[in-house]
Design an enzyme around this catalytic site. Structure first.
Site, PDB file in Angstrom:
ATOM      1  N   LYS A  41      35.305  44.565  43.510  1.00 37.49           N
ATOM      2  CA  LYS A  41      36.301  45.173  42.655  1.00 37.49           C
ATOM      3  C   LYS A  41      35.569  45.451  41.132  1.00 37.49           C
ATOM      4  CE  LYS A  41      40.214  42.577  44.062  1.00 37.49           C
ATOM      5  NZ  LYS A  41      41.414  41.643  43.736  1.00 37.49           N
ATOM      6  N   ARG A  91      51.552  35.766  47.930  1.00 40.93           N
ATOM      7  CA  ARG A  91      52.618  36.648  47.658  1.00 40.93           C
ATOM      8  C   ARG A  91      53.660  37.193  48.817  1.00 40.93           C
ATOM      9  NH1 ARG A  91      50.475  41.152  44.846  1.00 40.93           N
ATOM     10  NH2 ARG A  91      48.465  40.598  46.205  1.00 40.93           N
ATOM     11  N   SER A 129      47.214  41.644  40.042  1.00 41.44           N
ATOM     12  CA  SER A 129      46.355  42.211  39.065  1.00 41.44           C
ATOM     13  C   SER A 129      46.060  43.700  38.866  1.00 41.44           C
ATOM     14  CB  SER A 129      45.072  41.228  39.195  1.00 41.44           C
ATOM     15  OG  SER A 129      45.470  40.087  38.547  1.00 41.44           O
TER      16      SER A 129
END
Length: 160
Positions: A41, A91, A129
């Protein structure tokens, strides 16, 4: 004394991450938050910036420490720290599928270290995020998704 490791890129730390940390402090004597560098990332914040912001977010939580983790396996860091548990926030089903593979691989590296999946509070289950960064990059309001001081740091990054 039980010690848990909660590692992630935390770019940025969200209220969902903070909720996991708070809940973990009720389960373990010590919680170590490791700011890892995710090489897949492109980061918004540097590791030192993230570490400082997380330290501010957890300053009132007992027995929580924050450290930088660059290079090496997370399971190796857990062993080095004497942590018997690695915490992973879940999640979605997609998170679960991804994390199960990592947990199984970690078991091949050290059978003594357990992975604990903690389900995200439903209020935070949609927050990532990546999504926070994307919305903020278009000047969207992420103030309800991150601690206030992190929201200000995000605004500063995108004003440049």
């Amino acid at each position: 004394m039980t010690k848990a490791l909660y590692a992630g890129s935390f770019d940025p730390l969200t209220n969902g991450h903070l909720d996991i940390i708070k809940r973990a402090t009720r389960l373990f004597d010590e919680v170590v938050v490791a700011v890892a560098t995710n090489t897949t990332k492109k980061g918004l914040f540097t590791a030192p910036e993230k570490k400082k912001m997380i330290e501010e977010a957890v300053k009132d939580l007992p027995h929580v420490t924050v450290l930088d983790h660059s290079g090496g396996l997370t399971v190796g860091l857990a062993k080095e720290l004497g942590a018997s548990v690695m915490i992973r926030g879940i999640r979605t089903v997609k998170d679960y599928e991804y994390e199960v593979g990592i947990a199984a691989m970690n078991k091949t590296q050290d059978e003594e270290i357990e992975t604990l999946f903690m389900l995200a509070d439903p209020a935070h289950s949609f927050v990532s995020s990546t999504l926070v960064r994307e919305v903020a990059s278009f000047q969207g309001d992420v103030s309800k998704l991150v601690p206030a001081h992190i929201n200000e740091a995000i605004k500063e990054k995108f004003l440049r």
